[in-house]
Design an enzyme around this catalytic site. Structure first.
Site, short mmCIF file in Angstrom:
data_model
loop_
_atom_site.label_atom_id
_atom_site.label_comp_id
_atom_site.label_asym_id
_atom_site.label_seq_id
_atom_site.Cartn_x
_atom_site.Cartn_y
_atom_site.Cartn_z
N ASP A 319 0.81 -1.22 0.00
CA ASP A 319 0.00 0.00 0.00
C ASP A 319 0.85 1.27 0.00
OD1 ASP A 319 -2.19 -1.65 0.10
OD2 ASP A 319 -3.06 -0.76 1.91
N HIS A 452 -21.09 -29.61 -14.50
CA HIS A 452 -22.49 -29.25 -14.26
C HIS A 452 -23.01 -29.98 -13.04
CE1 HIS A 452 -26.60 -28.15 -15.17
NE2 HIS A 452 -26.94 -29.42 -15.01
C1 FAD Z 1 -11.62 -2.51 5.64
C2 FAD Z 1 -10.60 -3.06 4.65
C3 FAD Z 1 -10.89 -4.22 3.96
C4 FAD Z 1 -9.97 -4.74 3.06
N1 FAD Z 1 -10.28 -5.89 2.41
C5 FAD Z 1 -9.40 -6.40 1.53
C6 FAD Z 1 -9.69 -7.62 0.86
O1 FAD Z 1 -10.74 -8.23 1.08
N2 FAD Z 1 -8.78 -8.12 -0.01
C7 FAD Z 1 -7.60 -7.46 -0.26
O2 FAD Z 1 -6.81 -7.94 -1.07
N3 FAD Z 1 -7.29 -6.31 0.37
C8 FAD Z 1 -8.16 -5.77 1.26
N4 FAD Z 1 -7.83 -4.63 1.93
C9 FAD Z 1 -6.54 -3.98 1.63
C10 FAD Z 1 -5.39 -4.69 2.35
O3 FAD Z 1 -5.67 -4.74 3.72
C11 FAD Z 1 -4.09 -3.98 2.07
O4 FAD Z 1 -3.91 -3.83 0.69
C12 FAD Z 1 -2.92 -4.74 2.65
O5 FAD Z 1 -3.05 -4.87 4.04
C13 FAD Z 1 -1.60 -4.03 2.32
O6 FAD Z 1 -0.54 -4.72 2.89
P1 FAD Z 1 0.80 -3.97 3.30
O7 FAD Z 1 1.72 -5.03 3.79
O8 FAD Z 1 1.24 -3.09 2.20
O9 FAD Z 1 0.38 -2.98 4.49
P2 FAD Z 1 -0.31 -3.22 5.87
O10 FAD Z 1 -1.09 -4.46 5.90
O11 FAD Z 1 -0.98 -1.94 6.20
O12 FAD Z 1 0.91 -3.45 6.87
C14 FAD Z 1 1.80 -2.43 7.19
C15 FAD Z 1 2.35 -2.71 8.56
O13 FAD Z 1 3.44 -1.83 8.78
C16 FAD Z 1 3.42 -1.41 10.15
N5 FAD Z 1 4.19 -0.16 10.21
C17 FAD Z 1 3.91 1.00 9.61
N6 FAD Z 1 4.91 1.88 9.82
C18 FAD Z 1 5.86 1.25 10.56
C19 FAD Z 1 7.12 1.61 11.07
N7 FAD Z 1 7.66 2.79 10.82
N8 FAD Z 1 7.80 0.70 11.81
C20 FAD Z 1 7.27 -0.53 12.04
N9 FAD Z 1 6.08 -0.93 11.57
C21 FAD Z 1 5.39 -0.06 10.82
C22 FAD Z 1 1.94 -1.27 10.45
O14 FAD Z 1 1.69 -1.37 11.84
C23 FAD Z 1 1.36 -2.45 9.68
O15 FAD Z 1 1.25 -3.61 10.48
C24 FAD Z 1 -8.73 -4.08 2.85
C25 FAD Z 1 -8.42 -2.93 3.57
C26 FAD Z 1 -9.34 -2.43 4.46
C27 FAD Z 1 -8.99 -1.20 5.24
#
Ligand code: FAD
Length: 473
Positions: A319, A452
């Protein structure tokens, strides 16, 4: 004393922890720095808890409709405390699973906030990482050969609609509601807004959705978004499109009231609570970007196709780099980044091959180009569409709303996109994603024998319908 690693990952969400497992399997000495819980947004505030609540809403709705299956029930009642307990127990189980996977992979987990201090004589490639430990102990210093930034994103709001966690919520707070409101206004008719609208309406809450653009689910194919509008209305959800919220008009007492401009008229909306779902902002604050040459544009970290930033030993995924903010995208990007660091020559990701799902009732799933996007690219398209109404298994399930739509290139016969709305379509999209990866034509999908009775027959029929050859329609 500073610890040395081949890879330090900032953030243990879906992107970060999956990347860590791949790195450990490739023999890299790996650490994760996580300030909250392993599993990140997806596991604790996103995919999993929201789907657990959606499932309870679906069961509640189906139980109320049990009579149509020949089953008489006393009028079912909702115990929302139990719904929340079930959700939490699923999250806890999976959380333990992720913690176990870290142990199994011998991945060190630092519980704290990580910051990049920038390259130095001690750490000339990726720079030292300082970890402000959650337990208040002295900062840990980590010296990695490579860094992967996977810090994810947080809910955005609109000026004047600040989240107070009680009356005005983001999805984070909404997931922890102890009881359901009688009514809610949802600002934003995108994926998260529509999943919540569907769930809350199925739980019996009066829902209003305000969407600024002319369509809800604006990134989906227009036929899908039109059908979803129909389905939302059928549930009793009031959907107002072209609604420009006037945040200065927000009033809060025991409920919320707010005005929006719709077609030049000012309308007032009142409800017990408000959910703001207007997108997510990358977590880039205080992580030390200023100590590096990494670039940020439009609020997200810029990378190349292997997720390398301008600092070649610092990668970023998930993200925090924007694009398709989905869990499976974050984890796939993490794997590509780690394989690139390990010189494994991975294939860059093709966004046309990435499936996207919405877990409302009915569900939505898609892969590839929408009809409009294909036409905007100057392609001449042909379209095959097949309704679930004509699929035996859909009738058996008692879920006949929706359709499968296939968009193909008229000149080359290439498959361009597959779009579905209906029962269990999130479990059916992988066939279409595989077809995209294999560069299949609709003819080849139609040649694939669909058993089916299954819901997937709608895909085979839609593929035949591209050339007018459908059997049951
Ligand atoms: C309500 C909701 C429903 C969703 N449903 C879906 C779904 O059904 N299917 C799907 O594919 N996606 C879904 N998503 C999107 C999905 O959750 C994200 O795309 C995914 O979590 C991204 O993963 P990531 O590893 O990039 O970030 P994240 O999962 O946000 O993880 C980032 C982590 O980094 C940690 N962090 C941040 N800064 C620091 C720092 N400086 N030091 C240490 N730790 C840090 C945070 O605490 C967090 O745990 C949904 C999102 C939401 C909000």
């Amino acid at each position: 004393m500073a610890q040395e690693y081949d890879l330090v990952i900032l953030g243990g969400g879906t992107g970060g922890y999956v990347a860590a497992i791949r790195a450990s399997k490739l023999g890299l000495k790996t650490a994760i720095v996580e300030k909250r819980e392993l599993g990140g947004t997806c596991l604790h505030r996103g995919c999993i808890p929201s789907k657990a609540l959606l499932r309870s809403a679906e069961v509640f709705k189906q139980t109320k409709e049990a009579d149509q299956y020949g089953i008489s029930t006393e009028s079912p009642t909702l115990n929302f405390t139990k719904v929340q307990e079930r959700k939490q127990s699923i999250v806890d189980t999976l959380h333990k699973g992720v913690q176990g996977l870290m142990k199994k992979g011998k991945i060190d987990v630092y519980e704290g906030f990580g910051r990049i201090l920038g390259p130095s004589i001690f750490s000339p490639t990726a720079g030292t990482i300082s970890v402000e430990m959650n337990n208040g102990e002295e900062n840990e210093m980590l010296i990695p050969k490579n860094v992967l930034v996977a810090t994810g994103s947080s809910p955005k709001s609109l000026p004047g609609l600040e989240i107070d966690g009680e009356l005005v919520m983001s999805s984070d707070e909404a997931l922890h509601m102890e009881e359901l409101p009688d009514s809610i206004v949802i600002v934003g008719g995108g994926v998260i807004g529509i999943e919540w609208a569907s769930m809350l309406a199925d739980f019996g809450v009066k829902v209003t959705v305000l969407e600024y653009l002319p369509h809800i689910l604006p990134t989906e194919d227009e036929d899908i978004s039109r059908e979803m509008l129909k389905q939302m209305k059928k549930k009793g959800v009031e959907v107002v499109t072209g609604a420009q919220v006037l945040p200065d008009t927000l009033q809060k007492d025991s409920s919320v009231q707010m005005k929006a401009e719709v077609d030049g008229e000012t309308m007032t909306f009142k409800a017990d609570r408000m959910l703001v779902s207007v997108g997510r902002a990358a977590n880039i604050k205080n992580i030390g970007l200023e100590n590096t040459d990494m670039q940020v544009e439009n609020g997200v970290i810029q990378t190349n196709e292997y997720y390398q930033t301008k600092e070649s030993h610092i990668y970023a995924i998930g993200d925090v780099i924007g694009g398709m903010q989905l869990a499976h995208v974050a984890s796939h990007e993490g794997i590509i980044a780690v394989e690139h660091m390990a010189d494994k020559k991975p294939h860059p990701m093709n966004h046309n091959q990435v499936p996207a799902c919405i877990y409302s009732n009915p569900e939505v799933s898609s892969v590839g180009l929408t009809e409009k996007a294909a036409k905007e690219k100057g392609l001449e398209v042909k379209v095959g569409k097949f309704p679930f109404q004509a699929v035996g298994k859909a009738l058996v399930h008692g879920e006949t709303d929706g359709f499968v739509k296939i968009v193909a290139d008229k000149k080359t016969d290439d498959l361009l996109g597959v779009h579905m709305i209906g029962p269990h379509v999130t479990d059916m999209i992988s066939e279409a994603a595989l077809a995209q990866v294999l560069d299949a034509t609709p003819w080849e999908i139609a040649e694939t024998i669909h058993p089916h009775p299954t819901l997937a027959e709608a895909i085979g029929e839609a593929a035949m319908a591209v050339d007018g050859n459908q059997i049951h329609g």
